[in-house]
Each structure stands twice: as C-alpha cells, then as structure tokens.
Design an enzyme around this catalytic site. Sequence first.
Site, PDB file in Angstrom:
ATOM      1  N   GLY A   1       0.781  -1.237   0.000  1.00 20.26           N
ATOM      2  CA  GLY A   1       0.000   0.000   0.000  1.00 20.26           C
ATOM      3  C   GLY A   1       0.806   1.277   0.000  1.00 20.26           C
ATOM      4  N   GLN A   2       2.155   1.178  -0.060  1.00 19.61           N
ATOM      5  CA  GLN A   2       2.951   2.399  -0.132  1.00 19.61           C
ATOM      6  C   GLN A   2       2.589   3.162  -1.403  1.00 19.61           C
ATOM      7  OE1 GLN A   2       4.092  -0.702   0.355  1.00 19.61           O
ATOM      8  NE2 GLN A   2       5.944  -0.770   1.580  1.00 19.61           N
ATOM      9  N   SER A   3       2.713   4.468  -1.371  1.00 17.12           N
ATOM     10  CA  SER A   3       2.286   5.291  -2.510  1.00 17.12           C
ATOM     11  C   SER A   3       2.980   4.879  -3.801  1.00 17.12           C
ATOM     12  CB  SER A   3       2.544   6.774  -2.213  1.00 17.12           C
ATOM     13  OG  SER A   3       3.922   6.999  -1.940  1.00 17.12           O
TER      14      SER A   3
END
Length: 420
Positions: free
Chosen positions: A77-79
């Site tokens: 879910g990191q950008s």
Amino acid sequence: MFSLFYGLWKYVFTKTEFHVLILGIDKAGKTTLLEKLKSLYSNVEGLPPDRIVPTVGLNIGRVEASNTKLVFWDLGGQSGLRTIWEKYFEEAHAVIYVIDAASPSRFEDSKSALEKVLRHEDLQGAPILIVANKQDLAGAVTVDELSRYLDLKELDERQHMFEAVCAHDGTGVKEGIDWLVEVMQRSKRTERLKIRADQNISSSSYTAAMATQICNQISSVFSAASTSATSNNRPSALSIAVEEIRAAVADRNGRVFVHGVGREGLMLKALCMRLSHLGISAHCVGDMTTPPISSSDLLIASAGPGGFSTVNAICGVARSNGASVLLFTAQPDSGSAAQYATAIGFIPAQTMANDDVANNGDKEEKLSPGAVSSTRRDLLPMGSVYEGAMFVLFEMVVYELGSVLGQTPDAIRSRHTNLE
C-alpha cells in the site's frame, strides 16, 4: 446415466474459486488481516503480528469458506506501489479495502486511493467490503462515522458493506467474509468472469498474458519504494553490487568468486559467465580449476531464505582468508549467512522462507490447448520471484559494470567462448 451422475458429482464436490484483492494504504493492517484469515479458515497458523513486515509486491493466501475457495491477493500500500494494483483488477471478483480506523489523519489518503479503485473500469461491478480495522485501539472510529467521512458517491450502484474489524484477534472478520462470499456467488461480475474463463483464447494471447503477469510480479521487486531505501535504510542491491565488484577488480586487482545452492546457484553461475565477458577473472566455487581465494578477492554468495549450511561454510572460509563477501538475501536482518557478509544486497522478494507452501498445493486442472483455467496455480511458487529478480538484477549489474569498467560491446562479445 453417466452424465447425470457426473453432473451431480460436479455440483456436490466442485468448489467455486474467487479471487479477492486486499487493498488499502500502507500500515492499514492488510497483511495482518490476511494472516488472520489463514488462521480462521485453514489449518495454517498465520504469522504473528510482530513478524509481519511491510509488503513489497504481493502476498497470496488461499482459504476455504462456505464450500468456496478464496484466493486473496494482498498488495503493498505504499504510494509508490499503488500503481501496481490495477494490474490485478481484471481478474478480481471482489475487493476488501482496509482502513486504519484509529488514524483519522490518514483518512483522506485512504479515501483518495479508494476512489481511484472504485472508478477503474477493470473493477466495474466488483463487490467491495470496506474494513474499519484496529477497533481494539483507542480513538478508532465506528463504521458509521467512517462511512459518513468517506461519503463515497461511487458506492451508490455497487454492492458494498462496512465492517468493524480487529485483524489482531479476528473480531468481525468472519462476518465480513460471509457477506462477501454470498454476494460474489450471485454477482453479475462473477458471471462475466466465468464466461470469459470458459471461452477459448488463442495460444499466443494466453502465453502473453502469463508472461506479463510473471514480469509484473518480478518488476514489483524493483519498485522505487523497495530499492531506494530498503531494510535499515540499505542502498539498492544494484549500487552495492556494482561498487563491490568494481572495488575488487579495479582497486585491489582481485578476482570474483560466486557460490549459491539450487536455482540461486544457477543464477550466480550465469553472473560468473557474464563477468568473464567483461574481462573479470571470475570463478564458480566447486570447479576443479577454481584458484584459492585471498584478501584481494570478492566472494558473491546468495542465501535467499537467510542461510544455508553450505553457503555459511563457504562464506566463513572466504572471510578467514581475508576476502570480502557480498551476500544477496531476502532476509538480511535474521538470516544466519549475514554474519559473514562485508556487504549485503537486499532483494525484497518471496523465497522458500515465506512462500505459502501449504496453500499452494492445489493441482491445476487439465486444459485443452488455448483454454484459460479459472483455478490456475500461482505463476511463481516456491521462491521463484527471488530467483527471477536475481536474473534481472544481475543483467543490470553487468550493464552498469560495462560502463564503469569502460568495456565496449565488441570487447565483451570477443570474450564469449566459441566452444559451446
């Protein structure tokens, strides 16, 4: 009569399989939820929360619920990793979107990412379960409060449900999954995916789709989020490898030795050949012509899962003779081989140490030529992501080293043996 009994057998014993995406921004608790699902619905004990690390790429889990096979795809879910999500939308039957209900300061980021998911045409009609996670923490908002805050207009025409959940102890998890299974079974999207899965497609389209999925999974290992700053802020494996090899051959006038076991060993042997093409004195440990190692030399070894007894022993011998040791591994903080390394190339990819073997044992059905299975096995099981990433990494290393060492394509080609 046979057809009648065969049809009855298929109805009773054949289980539908659904693919479910687990999405959400980083630190929302997606992987913790996946591990809890394994514990609740299968005989596999999920990882304890204190051993779960941020997901880089993809985690896969399989469970059975209500006579239905569920395949969960937990995506990082990191950008920098969210652009990978859409590569999995087309095959998904539904989405579980996880939100940290105890972090209101991140609600806006969660909402923005969720809106992009809902607007994507490849997920049209997919039911969505929105999970208000971490209900055990003080300050966690209720599902009603979260629903009012998100105010998602895109949900008006879509089957959806908000569920209060604590992924640590499993509160609310089964209720959400029971609802999801029920709506997927009667979803129009499921009907469309089944029709598409039953249609024959050309062999070239099938292999191209498979190759794309494999390449996407390997390329996710080299995403910006995983290579610019890795475990304990380590630099990228590419920069480490290029500098260590350059220092050994250019600064110390030394040689390079390689050692690994299994498929990792094969990747290192390929690297050894490519280093020879660059004019470097390179040797595979175990060859009868391999010279003794000395203090000016570099040993490149690999222990993806963290350590092997043979790799540890070879690294120990190299260090005792004063040589440098460059270790490639996916477990730099816990592996036994790391103690021998003077430099570590961290490859954040799935290995046999974290491959969900117990959930990857389903046999693939026999298919007619050109058919696409709806129950296909994982494309890269048993640590293949790690070895695939090694191959790609080493090609990048050779390319960079060629420039650093001033090697022209003609010079490299001239060193290729003509006795193969």
